[in-house]
Scaffold this motif. Structure first.
Motif, PDB file in Angstrom:
ATOM      1  N   GLY A  60       0.695  -1.277  -0.128  1.00  0.00           N
ATOM      2  CA  GLY A  60      -0.263  -0.090  -0.101  1.00  0.00           C
ATOM      3  C   GLY A  60       0.814   1.243   0.157  1.00  0.00           C
ATOM      4  N   VAL A  61       1.854   1.342  -0.700  1.00  0.00           N
ATOM      5  CA  VAL A  61       3.050   2.092  -0.749  1.00  0.00           C
ATOM      6  C   VAL A  61       2.391   3.436  -1.726  1.00  0.00           C
ATOM      7  CG1 VAL A  61       5.259   2.751  -1.384  1.00  0.00           C
ATOM      8  CG2 VAL A  61       4.709   0.701  -0.308  1.00  0.00           C
ATOM      9  N   HIS A  62       2.749   4.547  -1.324  1.00  0.00           N
ATOM     10  CA  HIS A  62       2.525   5.946  -1.859  1.00  0.00           C
ATOM     11  C   HIS A  62       4.069   6.408  -2.446  1.00  0.00           C
ATOM     12  CE1 HIS A  62      -1.802   5.983  -0.930  1.00  0.00           C
ATOM     13  NE2 HIS A  62      -1.445   5.584   0.400  1.00  0.00           N
ATOM     14  N   LEU A  63       4.438   6.124  -3.788  1.00  0.00           N
ATOM     15  CA  LEU A  63       5.705   6.064  -3.943  1.00  0.00           C
ATOM     16  C   LEU A  63       5.679   7.783  -4.745  1.00  0.00           C
ATOM     17  CD1 LEU A  63       8.311   4.921  -4.340  1.00  0.00           C
ATOM     18  CD2 LEU A  63       7.475   4.094  -6.603  1.00  0.00           C
ATOM     19  N   VAL A  64       6.827   8.394  -4.235  1.00  0.00           N
ATOM     20  CA  VAL A  64       6.866   9.842  -4.553  1.00  0.00           C
ATOM     21  C   VAL A  64       8.188   9.819  -4.930  1.00  0.00           C
ATOM     22  CG1 VAL A  64       6.934  12.246  -3.715  1.00  0.00           C
ATOM     23  CG2 VAL A  64       5.283  10.685  -2.733  1.00  0.00           C
ATOM     24  N   GLY A  65       8.533  10.596  -6.166  1.00  0.00           N
ATOM     25  CA  GLY A  65       9.598  10.923  -6.949  1.00  0.00           C
ATOM     26  C   GLY A  65       9.914  12.201  -7.468  1.00  0.00           C
ATOM     27  N   ALA A  66      11.098  12.947  -7.125  1.00  0.00           N
ATOM     28  CA  ALA A  66      11.364  14.246  -7.606  1.00  0.00           C
ATOM     29  C   ALA A  66      12.563  14.079  -9.007  1.00  0.00           C
ATOM     30  CB  ALA A  66      11.487  15.164  -6.723  1.00  0.00           C
ATOM     31  N   SER A  67      12.139  14.896 -10.076  1.00  0.00           N
ATOM     32  CA  SER A  67      13.199  14.667 -11.310  1.00  0.00           C
ATOM     33  C   SER A  67      13.572  13.397 -11.457  1.00  0.00           C
ATOM     34  CB  SER A  67      14.334  15.800 -10.444  1.00  0.00           C
ATOM     35  OG  SER A  67      15.432  15.871 -11.568  1.00  0.00           O
ATOM     36  N   SER A  68      14.781  12.972 -11.479  1.00  0.00           N
ATOM     37  CA  SER A  68      15.107  11.749 -11.854  1.00  0.00           C
ATOM     38  C   SER A  68      14.470  10.565 -10.757  1.00  0.00           C
ATOM     39  CB  SER A  68      16.528  11.441 -11.740  1.00  0.00           C
ATOM     40  OG  SER A  68      17.106  11.480 -10.595  1.00  0.00           O
ATOM     41  N   THR A  78      11.811  13.751 -14.938  1.00  0.00           N
ATOM     42  CA  THR A  78      12.657  13.802 -16.243  1.00  0.00           C
ATOM     43  C   THR A  78      12.572  12.309 -16.980  1.00  0.00           C
ATOM     44  OG1 THR A  78      14.767  13.387 -14.846  1.00  0.00           O
ATOM     45  CG2 THR A  78      14.092  15.484 -15.596  1.00  0.00           C
ATOM     46  N   THR A  79      12.592  12.498 -18.233  1.00  0.00           N
ATOM     47  CA  THR A  79      12.590  11.439 -19.262  1.00  0.00           C
ATOM     48  C   THR A  79      11.471  10.197 -18.898  1.00  0.00           C
ATOM     49  OG1 THR A  79      14.416  10.153 -18.005  1.00  0.00           O
ATOM     50  CG2 THR A  79      15.017  11.612 -19.687  1.00  0.00           C
ATOM     51  N   VAL A  80      10.438  10.586 -18.366  1.00  0.00           N
ATOM     52  CA  VAL A  80       9.331   9.748 -18.219  1.00  0.00           C
ATOM     53  C   VAL A  80       8.400   9.699 -19.646  1.00  0.00           C
ATOM     54  CG1 VAL A  80       7.277   9.033 -17.206  1.00  0.00           C
ATOM     55  CG2 VAL A  80       9.089   9.709 -15.862  1.00  0.00           C
ATOM     56  N   THR A  81       8.303  10.926 -20.256  1.00  0.00           N
ATOM     57  CA  THR A  81       7.411  10.855 -21.456  1.00  0.00           C
ATOM     58  C   THR A  81       8.136  11.932 -22.637  1.00  0.00           C
ATOM     59  OG1 THR A  81       5.889  12.561 -20.316  1.00  0.00           O
ATOM     60  CG2 THR A  81       5.155  10.579 -20.181  1.00  0.00           C
ATOM     61  N   ALA A  82       9.024  12.555 -22.056  1.00  0.00           N
ATOM     62  CA  ALA A  82       9.707  13.542 -22.951  1.00  0.00           C
ATOM     63  C   ALA A  82      11.317  13.270 -22.771  1.00  0.00           C
ATOM     64  CB  ALA A  82       9.394  15.015 -22.732  1.00  0.00           C
ATOM     65  N   ASN A  83      12.156  13.561 -23.634  1.00  0.00           N
ATOM     66  CA  ASN A  83      13.639  13.613 -23.349  1.00  0.00           C
ATOM     67  C   ASN A  83      14.138  14.752 -23.080  1.00  0.00           C
ATOM     68  OD1 ASN A  83      14.323  10.862 -24.497  1.00  0.00           O
ATOM     69  ND2 ASN A  83      13.689  11.771 -26.644  1.00  0.00           N
TER      70      ASN A  83
END
Length: 293
Positions: free
Chosen positions: A120-128, A153-158
């Protein structure tokens, strides 16, 4: 044989951890300090709080767990918060085996979450860290309740041409003044005094990372990512085309919540941390069982 991340010298390691401790002081001391064994080495994890659904925070490139220090008090008032020193990027994590590709990076994170016995993790990431959160969520969904991506970064656009050009310049001119110039360009403001930015600069001079270069995730994988997602993009982000990135994510994940904050540059967690924390908590609250009932 692949490489593993390592400090360049003992002296630089000492200087780095002085900056690390200074950045940690921007938040409350952790309730627990954990070292979780994985197939690729030991990952350092800090726990804040002891109640509520778990939040797991992934930092930006080379920024270390202390990047989130100013968030810990607010987030841990409602949740148990786990913050990682991502393996292969410095901090107190110690890499012993190479990670060959994006699948290995996701596997390493899954082994950390398994070692912490988290679901039940709420995963949070910033930038890379946003890229790493998405890379994980496209491969491992069972542990996740939500994913929040903060100018990922670089999830849907380079990366933008400017970001790639700076990458080349920084290899040729790896000087402090050039890094200050890069961070000011990326943020649209002078953020060099932020503890997390000072730590990232210290990492660059002290640690040799050994992680695979980020590349955009396959569209088909993202479309199949069946996890409630919040994505916040910086309208003035120079490191990528944030409008394009947001549009693609809306199209590929139509159930997601996608926002563009037009007035801010790339480092949202430094520029407007209170707004970021409030938005994250509101999103997570809508996905908790009591709310859904």
């Amino acid at each position: 044989m692949g490489k593993t991340g390592a400090f360049i010298s003992d002296d630089k390691r000492t200087d780095y951890f002085a900056a690390y401790r200074a950045a940690m002081a921007d938040g409350p001391p952790p309730a627990a300090v954990l070292d979780v064994e994985t197939s690729f080495g030991t990952t350092r994890v800090y726990r804040h709080g002891s109640g509520g659904a778990p939040l797991v925070l992934l930092h930006g490139l080379l920024a270390g767990a202390p990047m989130w220090a100013s968030f810990w008090a607010k987030l841990s008032a409602e949740h148990t918060v786990y913050t990682l020193d991502i393996l292969g990027e410095g901090g107190y994590s110690v890499q012993t085996e190479p990670m060959a590709d994006h699948a290995d990076r996701a596997r390493c994170l899954d082994e950390v979450l398994a070692g912490l016995k988290l679901t039940g993790v709420h995963l949070v990431g910033a930038s890379s860290g946003g890229w790493q959160a998405a890379n994980y969520a496209t491969r491992y969904r069972d542990r996740l309740a939500t994913v929040t991506l903060i100018d990922p970064t670089t999830v849907t656009a380079n990366f933008s041409f400017g970001a790639l050009r700076y990458g080349l310049l920084l290899k040729l001119l790896p000087f402090d003044w050039m890094w200050r110039r890069f961070f000011r360009w990326a943020a649209g403001a002078d953020v060099s005094g932020e503890p997390a930015i000072r730590l990232a600069r210290a990492t660059i001079g002290a640690y040799r990372p050994a992680v695979s270069f980020q590349t955009c995730l396959p569209e088909a994988d993202l479309r199949a990512m069946d996890v409630p997602t919040l994505a916040i993009f910086s309208g003035r982000s120079a490191v990528h085309d944030s409008a394009l990135a947001a549009d693609r994510l809306r199209s590929w994940l139509p159930e997601s919540e996608v926002e563009v904050w037009p007035e801010l540059g790339h480092y949202l967690t430094a520029a407007d941390r209170h707004r970021v924390a409030d938005r994250l908590l509101r999103f997570v609250a809508t996905r908790l069982p009591d709310h859904q009932a």
